[in-house]
Write an enzyme that holds these catalytic residues in place. Sequence first.
Site, PDB file in Angstrom:
ATOM      1  N   ASP A  61      21.988  15.663 -25.668  1.00  0.00           N
ATOM      2  CA  ASP A  61      20.984  15.827 -24.631  1.00  0.00           C
ATOM      3  C   ASP A  61      21.690  15.739 -23.278  1.00  0.00           C
ATOM      4  OD1 ASP A  61      18.584  15.540 -22.973  1.00  0.00           O
ATOM      5  OD2 ASP A  61      17.568  14.886 -24.798  1.00  0.00           O
ATOM      6  N   CYS A 101      13.864  19.003 -22.568  1.00  0.00           N
ATOM      7  CA  CYS A 101      14.247  18.760 -23.965  1.00  0.00           C
ATOM      8  C   CYS A 101      13.599  19.702 -24.973  1.00  0.00           C
ATOM      9  CB  CYS A 101      13.932  17.312 -24.338  1.00  0.00           C
ATOM     10  SG  CYS A 101      14.726  16.101 -23.268  1.00  0.00           S
ATOM     11  N   HIS A 336      20.233  20.812 -22.255  1.00  0.00           N
ATOM     12  CA  HIS A 336      20.252  21.086 -20.813  1.00  0.00           C
ATOM     13  C   HIS A 336      21.306  20.190 -20.195  1.00  0.00           C
ATOM     14  CE1 HIS A 336      18.118  17.280 -20.490  1.00  0.00           C
ATOM     15  NE2 HIS A 336      17.210  17.748 -21.345  1.00  0.00           N
TER      16      HIS A 336
END
Length: 549
Positions: A61, A101, A336
């Site tokens: 993440d 997310c 991301h």
Amino acid sequence: MPTNKSRMLFRRVFSFTSITSGGHEAVMNIIVLGFIFLSQQCGQSICQKASKPNIVMVMSDAFDGRLSFDPGSKLVQLPYTNYLRQLGSTFLNAYTNSPICCPSRAAMWSGQYVHLTQSWNNYKCLDANTTTWMDLLKENGYRTKMIGKLDYTSGAHSVSNRVEAWTRDVQFLLRQEGRPVSELVGNKSTVKIMSKDWENTDKATQWIHQTAASTTPEPFALYLGLNLPHPYKTESLGPTAGGSTFRTSPYWLTKVNSDLISVPKWLPLAAMHPVDYYSTFTKNCSGVFTDDEVKSIRAFYYAMCAETDAMLGQVISALRETGVLNNTVVIFTADHGELAMEHRQFYKMSMFEGSSHVPLLIMGPGLISGQQVNQLVSLVDLYPTVLEIAGISAVGNLSGQSLLPLLSTSIAFSNQQQRAWAFSEYHGCNVNASTYMLRSDQWKYITYADGLSVSAQLFDLTLDKDELHNVVHKFPDVQAHLEKQLRSIVDYPKVSEAVHVYNKKAFGAWRLSLGRNYSQVIGNLRWHVDWQKDALANERAIDKWLYGY
């Protein structure tokens, strides 16, 4: 026999590790990394004989893709990311399809842009029965396993997160996050900070050992989803708090080159684009920050990336130890990036590079090593890429293209045409307008379609890497060209209208479900500090947005 290249790589790792580590763990790192390099080189002829390779994807993440190549890679020691870079291909221009997310992962798992699957926010994403590339691998004889953070189906994340996304058009301005802070824990021997991620990494490596020991001949596919380096929840702000704490230990801080950490340039608040100002305010970043505070947040973030890299390394080590590394395609990427106080923001939800640029490194049998790929790509490209690696025909209307022509040593792929742009969109919280981004050549074009009196943004990333100079009015011909190209990809005014309709419908249903508890619940979400200053006015603003009065 080991090649000269493998010996040189081994010496580099030995030197790097001996300088930066200490004690028993350092010795083990030397041994593990060294054997990984040597086995990768020695087993090349064996792996090329396999009919179908194993496939392992590690998806973190919030990992800034610019850290996976120079000069960003000099900021923090990432030995396993660097290992993939030296023995695989590194994509220098890889982007998320939505900088948050769940929608981002929905695009990766489905191979479709988020407006096609209506994955509007962290609560509204894919249906549970959506066919993913992992499903197709299983149907075609792969032994499959998904461990850790999946986060691509509807219904997840906090109530605050979804309500903030639904009400983004309401005419109020409320801080929705805790002020970003850094937190030091443990000591110089404290390695495992994010315990849940380490537990999942242990499960992944155990599964590799068990699968490799099996006598069945089928190839395997493993996905490991990590939460790091996402900021931690700020516990002191109560049960509804968001994640605004950058937490690490002295052990990981030693991996950061503090001398290279800069304080990002910020535009004055009055000069910010109105959508960026909304993001800065709702992320609680409009106050005063000292240079030391900013540097600390950035250093702690990079240290969290180093911990993430170690988990990637544990997976690679398991593949080497079980003798399957040479017949395994390894992919490292992220959903991301993380702004880490660039543009006076943390988190993501932005089309600026820190938020939208993701790492993408791919290594495996029959693939080019030591290659840096300039081609513009995005996460939707992974679906057809994985399938083509596995020799499976893609089904349905996919948004992405296979990257195998850019990776393979085979000349059979060399003449396949690749698109020259990347597309991303965002419809969630902390932004008060649906946002659309097109990257083409040196240009980044960002536009909106929410009835706001805001102009588009155009950045020349060759001359303006910090994205501080909007040149949209200086280059009208470039804007016209990119606008035309963008509309050929998506009818974005129509998409924005669909998001408006969804937001009102979803919020209305949620409000109705609360009955008499509505005022209490909405007033105690993570914006509660600002909300309680004038709760009645805020409720009236919602009524005006929802009902028109």
